[in-house]
Design an enzyme around this catalytic site. Sequence first.
Site, PDB file in Angstrom:
ATOM      1  N   TYR A  28      10.748   0.309  14.113  1.00 29.54           N
ATOM      2  CA  TYR A  28      10.380  -0.823  15.252  1.00 29.54           C
ATOM      3  C   TYR A  28      11.939  -1.520  15.365  1.00 29.54           C
ATOM      4  CZ  TYR A  28       5.441  -0.276  15.271  1.00 29.54           C
ATOM      5  OH  TYR A  28       4.255   0.196  15.457  1.00 29.54           O
ATOM      6  N   GLU A  42      -1.000  -0.447  11.512  1.00 29.44           N
ATOM      7  CA  GLU A  42      -0.974   0.925  10.924  1.00 29.44           C
ATOM      8  C   GLU A  42      -0.871   1.091   9.701  1.00 29.44           C
ATOM      9  OE1 GLU A  42       2.887   1.396  13.495  1.00 29.44           O
ATOM     10  OE2 GLU A  42       1.757   1.207  15.189  1.00 29.44           O
ATOM     11  N   ARG A  58       2.278  17.032  19.141  1.00 34.43           N
ATOM     12  CA  ARG A  58       1.271  16.945  20.161  1.00 34.43           C
ATOM     13  C   ARG A  58      -0.198  16.643  19.646  1.00 34.43           C
ATOM     14  NH1 ARG A  58       5.339  17.295  22.795  1.00 34.43           N
ATOM     15  NH2 ARG A  58       5.567  18.716  24.496  1.00 34.43           N
ATOM     16  N   GLY A  65     -12.804  19.381  32.494  1.00 40.45           N
ATOM     17  CA  GLY A  65     -11.766  20.314  32.009  1.00 40.45           C
ATOM     18  C   GLY A  65     -11.628  20.273  30.447  1.00 40.45           C
TER      19      GLY A  65
END
Length: 402
Positions: free
Chosen positions: A97, A139, A203, A274
Amino acid sequence: MSQINAEQMARVKATAPVLAEHGPTITRHFYRRMFARHPELKNLFNQTHQTTGSQPETLARAVYAYAANIDNLGALGGAVSRIAHKHASLNIRPEHYPIVGENLLASIVEVLGDAVDADTLEAWRAAYGQLAQILIGVEANLYVGAAWTGFRPFKVTRKVRESDEITSFYLTPADGGAAPSFEPGQYVTVKRFVGDLGVDQPRQYSLSDAPHGKWLRISVKREAGKPEVIPAGKVSTLMHDGVEEGAIVEVTAPMGDFSLKRGVETPVVLLSGGVGLTPMVSMASALIADGSKREVRFVHACREGAVHAFRDWINDVAHRNANVTRTVLYERVGLNDRPGVDHDLEGRLTPAHIECYAFVPDADYYICGPIAFMKAQRDSLIALGVAPERVHTEIFGSGALE
């Protein structure tokens, strides 16, 4: 990091129109600046989205939304939760950060120049500090609750072609342990080294099966791209062409706040376009595995039969379970496509289709697909009187529902 006060909030809010005008220029400069000084961070960011400009544009919208609502962060809805889940899935840590903050603030000054005075810059410093503290806190809780932190090696035990574009990978822990549990609708991050970029690339892929402890399944679309507009997907191509059964891939723990409400009796409507059907397959699989008798409507739209994944599976589920109905639309119907078996309707999903095949009072609606598709279906449902809190969407890549 300093606390923001009321005067600083007012300064940040007053600069929101400037960000609306210059935001993409600032964020493009920011990424170039940060990667030049910290090239190791390229491993955390989708470099294709940097090339197309979609990631800088998404960040610009997010910064603008934060500035415009700095005095009422509740108006941002679930954006903070969604960002935190994405960060945790990418293994973003507190030490990242300050690097982001330093380069973002410097970019504001370098792009806007004398338009930013010292007090305004300090206000933005405090605003960024506030946002960083919020995200770091959320987080931290996600890491505590995760099955593991960082990347863990998994073995590809099966590879199954689902359509001309989509292939499933069955992943089991390389150490022989049980696959983790997760909430249907969640995703994992997979990391692969991309040689022509010289960096690892992460990804995120939705899990496409029910949680059962045997494996994690992801179903990956080969992203063909568009010449001179959108590059072909580097990681999806590597997965399809270079990852075979027996290979080891690095995977993070399941994350994501787009998940099926369980333990309730409300009807479930699954709307997909899709490859957006992958989390819907997970949700439907979990409902069947749970023995749920909730009404389930599975509505799927795709271009044509060749790219229709999981067709036989959903047909079998609908045949075996009286509480499940499926409606499939092909944008283009081929000569060999069987009405009532392969597809039900021709064309795109319209508001009339939504009213006829998807609208169920008091249902929970889950939507995943291209951004324009999700926005259209959400707007159709709200126009029918569906409460916005009952409409749940999942967004991958760079983009946002306006």
